[in-house]
Design a protein around this motif. Structure first.
Motif, PDB file in Angstrom:
ATOM      1  N   PHE A 193    -110.495 -56.967 -10.187  1.00 30.82           N
ATOM      2  CA  PHE A 193    -109.379 -56.561 -10.473  1.00 30.82           C
ATOM      3  C   PHE A 193    -109.665 -55.170 -11.267  1.00 30.82           C
ATOM      4  N   PHE A 194    -108.696 -54.082 -10.516  1.00 28.89           N
ATOM      5  CA  PHE A 194    -108.978 -52.632 -11.129  1.00 28.89           C
ATOM      6  C   PHE A 194    -107.419 -52.261 -11.317  1.00 28.89           C
ATOM      7  N   LEU A 195    -107.712 -50.892 -12.086  1.00 26.21           N
ATOM      8  CA  LEU A 195    -106.461 -50.097 -12.351  1.00 26.21           C
ATOM      9  C   LEU A 195    -106.342 -48.915 -11.065  1.00 26.21           C
ATOM     10  N   VAL A 196    -105.060 -48.761 -10.593  1.00 23.09           N
ATOM     11  CA  VAL A 196    -104.729 -47.662  -9.917  1.00 23.09           C
ATOM     12  C   VAL A 196    -103.825 -46.814 -10.438  1.00 23.09           C
ATOM     13  N   LYS A 197    -103.939 -45.338 -10.584  1.00 24.67           N
ATOM     14  CA  LYS A 197    -102.965 -44.784 -11.026  1.00 24.67           C
ATOM     15  C   LYS A 197    -101.478 -44.587 -10.007  1.00 24.67           C
ATOM     16  N   THR A 198    -100.522 -44.891 -10.375  1.00 23.32           N
ATOM     17  CA  THR A 198     -99.366 -44.819  -9.611  1.00 23.32           C
ATOM     18  C   THR A 198     -98.496 -43.580  -9.843  1.00 23.32           C
ATOM     19  N   GLY A 199     -98.734 -43.000 -10.913  1.00 25.06           N
ATOM     20  CA  GLY A 199     -97.655 -41.779 -11.035  1.00 25.06           C
ATOM     21  C   GLY A 199     -97.881 -41.112 -12.390  1.00 25.06           C
ATOM     22  N   ILE A 200     -97.304 -40.054 -12.533  1.00 29.10           N
ATOM     23  CA  ILE A 200     -97.390 -39.070 -13.772  1.00 29.10           C
ATOM     24  C   ILE A 200     -96.047 -38.661 -14.127  1.00 29.10           C
ATOM     25  N   ASP A 201     -95.449 -38.874 -15.440  1.00 28.72           N
ATOM     26  CA  ASP A 201     -94.276 -38.242 -15.791  1.00 28.72           C
ATOM     27  C   ASP A 201     -94.487 -37.147 -16.681  1.00 28.72           C
ATOM     28  N   PHE A 202     -93.607 -35.979 -16.398  1.00 27.70           N
ATOM     29  CA  PHE A 202     -93.916 -34.784 -17.185  1.00 27.70           C
ATOM     30  C   PHE A 202     -92.535 -34.593 -17.748  1.00 27.70           C
ATOM     31  N   ASN A 461    -107.174 -31.772  -3.002  1.00 30.58           N
ATOM     32  CA  ASN A 461    -107.293 -32.772  -4.033  1.00 30.58           C
ATOM     33  C   ASN A 461    -105.879 -33.474  -4.563  1.00 30.58           C
ATOM     34  N   PRO A 462    -105.716 -34.878  -4.203  1.00 32.04           N
ATOM     35  CA  PRO A 462    -104.682 -35.563  -4.301  1.00 32.04           C
ATOM     36  C   PRO A 462    -104.200 -35.700  -5.825  1.00 32.04           C
ATOM     37  N   ASN A 463    -105.051 -35.408  -6.716  1.00 32.49           N
ATOM     38  CA  ASN A 463    -104.550 -35.373  -8.170  1.00 32.49           C
ATOM     39  C   ASN A 463    -104.225 -34.237  -8.855  1.00 32.49           C
ATOM     40  N   ALA A 464    -104.209 -33.081  -8.223  1.00 33.22           N
ATOM     41  CA  ALA A 464    -104.100 -31.683  -8.508  1.00 33.22           C
ATOM     42  C   ALA A 464    -102.935 -31.612  -9.538  1.00 33.22           C
ATOM     43  N   VAL A 465    -102.900 -30.896 -10.547  1.00 29.11           N
ATOM     44  CA  VAL A 465    -101.677 -30.446 -11.356  1.00 29.11           C
ATOM     45  C   VAL A 465    -101.778 -29.276 -11.387  1.00 29.11           C
ATOM     46  N   GLY A 466    -100.903 -28.216 -11.036  1.00 26.94           N
ATOM     47  CA  GLY A 466    -100.850 -26.875 -10.846  1.00 26.94           C
ATOM     48  C   GLY A 466    -100.585 -26.137 -12.386  1.00 26.94           C
ATOM     49  N   VAL A 477     -97.406 -30.697  -8.574  1.00 28.30           N
ATOM     50  CA  VAL A 477     -98.363 -31.600  -8.633  1.00 28.30           C
ATOM     51  C   VAL A 477     -98.561 -32.141  -7.170  1.00 28.30           C
ATOM     52  N   GLY A 478     -99.904 -32.886  -7.420  1.00 23.37           N
ATOM     53  CA  GLY A 478    -100.190 -33.578  -6.043  1.00 23.37           C
ATOM     54  C   GLY A 478    -101.105 -32.578  -4.868  1.00 23.37           C
ATOM     55  N   MET A 479    -101.640 -33.109  -3.925  1.00 27.78           N
ATOM     56  CA  MET A 479    -102.288 -32.379  -3.159  1.00 27.78           C
ATOM     57  C   MET A 479    -101.506 -31.340  -2.428  1.00 27.78           C
ATOM     58  N   MET A 480    -100.281 -31.489  -2.014  1.00 28.93           N
ATOM     59  CA  MET A 480     -99.132 -30.311  -1.681  1.00 28.93           C
ATOM     60  C   MET A 480     -98.388 -29.718  -2.765  1.00 28.93           C
ATOM     61  N   GLN A 481     -98.837 -29.877  -3.977  1.00 30.48           N
ATOM     62  CA  GLN A 481     -98.274 -29.165  -4.962  1.00 30.48           C
ATOM     63  C   GLN A 481     -96.734 -29.184  -4.742  1.00 30.48           C
ATOM     64  N   PHE A 482     -95.907 -30.216  -4.992  1.00 29.61           N
ATOM     65  CA  PHE A 482     -94.456 -30.423  -5.004  1.00 29.61           C
ATOM     66  C   PHE A 482     -93.907 -30.157  -6.266  1.00 29.61           C
ATOM     67  N   LEU A 483     -92.982 -29.541  -6.489  1.00 31.18           N
ATOM     68  CA  LEU A 483     -91.952 -29.759  -7.474  1.00 31.18           C
ATOM     69  C   LEU A 483     -91.201 -30.874  -7.544  1.00 31.18           C
ATOM     70  N   ASP A 497     -96.389 -48.479   1.315  1.00 26.91           N
ATOM     71  CA  ASP A 497     -96.791 -49.209   0.207  1.00 26.91           C
ATOM     72  C   ASP A 497     -95.491 -49.677  -0.474  1.00 26.91           C
ATOM     73  N   GLY A 498     -94.300 -49.010  -0.315  1.00 21.95           N
ATOM     74  CA  GLY A 498     -93.120 -49.131  -1.217  1.00 21.95           C
ATOM     75  C   GLY A 498     -93.192 -48.202  -2.271  1.00 21.95           C
ATOM     76  N   ILE A 499     -94.023 -47.455  -2.549  1.00 22.92           N
ATOM     77  CA  ILE A 499     -94.217 -46.416  -3.638  1.00 22.92           C
ATOM     78  C   ILE A 499     -94.203 -45.091  -2.937  1.00 22.92           C
ATOM     79  N   ILE A 500     -93.295 -44.106  -3.653  1.00 21.24           N
ATOM     80  CA  ILE A 500     -93.274 -42.729  -3.118  1.00 21.24           C
ATOM     81  C   ILE A 500     -93.813 -41.795  -4.160  1.00 21.24           C
ATOM     82  N   SER A 501     -95.038 -41.460  -4.059  1.00 16.98           N
ATOM     83  CA  SER A 501     -95.640 -40.668  -5.001  1.00 16.98           C
ATOM     84  C   SER A 501     -96.376 -39.419  -4.688  1.00 16.98           C
ATOM     85  N   PRO A 502     -96.173 -38.198  -5.310  1.00  7.62           N
ATOM     86  CA  PRO A 502     -96.791 -36.890  -4.913  1.00  7.62           C
ATOM     87  C   PRO A 502     -98.339 -37.168  -5.077  1.00  7.62           C
ATOM     88  N   PHE A 503     -98.761 -37.790  -5.722  1.00  8.01           N
ATOM     89  CA  PHE A 503    -100.344 -38.211  -6.019  1.00  8.01           C
ATOM     90  C   PHE A 503    -100.886 -38.906  -4.848  1.00  8.01           C
TER      91      PHE A 503
END
Length: 562
Positions: A193-202, A461-466, A477-483, A497-503
């Motif tokens: 069992f491990f943790l996976v980051k699913t999103g970031i709120d700003f 970089n999938p975790n990039a924060v510009g 944020v994210g690899m494609m740097q979306f607003l 996977d049922g989750i839509i995340s820019p990361f």
């Protein structure tokens, strides 16, 4: 940048002068007017061009960069996410110049102090990665003997980051992997069992940057560059932000995300189960620094107190104060509700010290007391100017200089720059090549263009924060740097996977393809050629033709290589 615009103006001027001489009887009148405009442009370029060409400023910038980098917080999280939130080196440098009235003399001590004030503050939590093991051995009688044990691996993750531009909250989900090993006399089954980051709120929050500007550009120099209000506030014990006795429905600390079952998050405050419409009171004397929509907090109020302390009141149904207003302890600031990221009526009450969340119950119980002091509030600060100055320092000169010889190319005129420039882009990660290809095929966008954008935006970089973008009041944020707004409108679940995340790389790539395809088809309907419609679509991704030429050039190189 100044040299680039001067060359551009010179070429443009030659074309326009010839036109005026031949066709315009009022040439000298108009020419005189243009000369005045040109002088203003030259003065402007002389000021801001220094950030790119002046040797003193350039040398000082390198020194400032070295100082800020040396003061980066330690990287102690298991996934090394701290690196995504390090303070951009140009922020302290731009503030130091501003505080010194743009004097070129570098104040190293001020750079150090500003950096310490603005460095990101991380909140961590510990998580034991558990591997369950069932191990079986066949004995001499042919019977299986099974033993069970667990292997625990300590991990550390970031739950929250306070930065110069706002607050980031990271969300995680527990997942697991299984492994089977079996021979004639041995069997082993493991489940990890491990943790996976699913999103970031700003959540934008300028408390720390405004305080630093007030401290260094006003309080230390008294130059009156902008209007700063000073308020003397009392200390003492804080009170509950409501009358009556309502239970704590969610305490401070780690908890399961109430909006996403199976996900974990760090709860940065205390939730009280107050009914909707309950009057909410200021817990202590202070100054209102935010009164309005605040991301997942919904309608919220933030009050600044002395010594870097602030209180947050979230999910309100109505706000009864305005920014810049001084309030006394007990004043009604709003009514409770369920706005924002909320599952029902309640009050989210939070206390931040130096931008970092602390347990409110320690203050409510009287264990920790508020100190009195002075609160500074900036009402008309041109923060955007400071941030854009910092952004200009961080621009890579090559982004402009490599286009100088062919900058007249636009929409099919001249020699295509991407056939001329000597670009050496990074390698495409092997696991991403099929993602780019399938997304490109689905949306009719060359897959190499998608890969070129991914390299140009984040180096894959999938975790990039510009960096903070002043025009949008947020970060990409994210690899494609979306607003956030763009991703919300065009987001695609690329990996199903049922989750839509820019990361998530696949989600980001498919969303980029969707966004590009929408604009591409729009311009095709207007009669643009395939190439020009594609270039216009890329231009929408980042409103600069030099960016379009970069992407096309990189895509051309990827096409040749892959």
């Amino acid at each position: 940048m100044g040299d680039y615009f001067k060359k551009y103006l010179k070429r443009a001027a030659k074309r326009r002068i010839l036109h005026f001489l031949v066709t315009n009887p009022y040439f000298w009148l108009i020419a005189g007017f243009l000369i005045l405009i040109s002088l203003a442009v030259i003065v402007t370029l002389g000021i801001f061009g220094a950030a790119y060409g002046d040797s003193t400023v350039s040398a000082n910038a390198e020194t400032a960069k070295s100082i800020v980098s040396s003061l980066n917080p330690p990287v102690i999280s298991s996934d090394k996410m701290e690196e995504q939130f390090f303070l951009p080196w140009a922020i302290p440098y731009a503030l130091q110049l501003y505080a010194k009235n743009w004097d070129d003399t570098l104040d190293k001590d001020m750079i150090v102090n500003i950096t310490k004030d603005l460095n990101p503050v991380f909140t961590y939590f510990d998580y034991d990665e558990v591997t369950q093991v069932w191990e079986s051995i066949k004995d001499k009688n042919g019977n299986w003997q099974t033993k069970y044990y667990e292997i625990r691996t300590p991990r550390k993750y970031i739950s929250r980051v306070s930065t110069y531009s706002g607050i980031y909250e990271l969300h995680y989900q527990v997942q697991f992997t299984e492994n089977h090993t079996e021979t004639e006399k041995y069997k082993k089954y493991t489940k990890t069992f491990f943790l996976v980051k699913t999103g970031i709120d700003f959540y934008p929050d300028w408390t720390r940057l405004d305080a630093a500007i007030a401290k260094y550009a006003y309080i230390d120099t008294r130059t009156n560059n902008f209007n700063v209000q000073e308020y003397t506030v009392k200390g003492g014990q804080i009170i509950k932000p409501f009358d009556g006795d309502y239970p704590v429905t969610s305490p401070f600390g780690m908890r399961e995300d109430p909006k996403n079952s199976g996900s974990r998050e760090f709860h940065t405050g205390v939730d009280f189960g107050v009914p909707e419409g309950t009057p909410i009171k200021a817990a202590a004397d202070g100054v209102i620094v935010l009164a309005g929509e605040y991301g997942g907090y919904g309608k919220a109020v933030v009050i600044r107190h002395a010594n870097g302390l602030s209180t947050v009141y979230g999910h309100l149904s109505e706000i009864k104060v305005k920014e810049g207003e001084e309030v006394n302890q007990g004043k009604i600031i709003g009514l409770s509700g369920s706005t924002g990221r909320s599952t029902g009526p309640h009050l989210h009450f939070e206390i931040r010290k130096g931008g970092q969340s602390v347990n409110p119950l320690l203050y409510l119980s009287g264990t920790v007391m508020l100190s009195d002091g002075t609160v500074y509030y900036v009402s008309d600060l041109d923060r955007k100017m400071l941030l854009e100055t910092a952004a200009s320092f961080m621009e890579n000169k090559e982004n402009i200089e490599w286009l100088l010889d062919s900058s007249d190319y636009s929409m099919g005129e001249g020699v295509p720059p991407w056939q001329k420039y000597d670009v050496k882009p990074g390698e495409i990660p092997n696991e991403l090549i099929p993602v780019f290809k399938t997304a490109g095929e689905k949306y009719g966008i060359p897959w190499t263009v998608l890969a070129a954008i991914a390299y140009r935006e984040s180096s894959f970089n999938p975790n990039a924060v510009g960096p903070y973008l002043p025009d949008y009041n947020t970060s990409a944020v994210g690899m494609m740097q979306f607003l956030p707004e763009t991703f919300s409108e065009y987001g695609v679940d690329g990996n199903g996977d049922g989750i839509i995340s820019p990361f998530e790389p696949a989600d980001a790539v498919y969303t980029a393809a969707h966004y590009l395809s929408t604009n591409y088809n729009l311009y095709k309907k207007k009669g643009y050629s395939d190439l020009d419609a594609l270039r216009k679509a890329i231009w929408h991704y980042n409103h600069a033709w030099w960016y379009v030429d970069q992407v096309m050039s990189i895509a051309e190189k990827y096409k040749e290589k892959y």
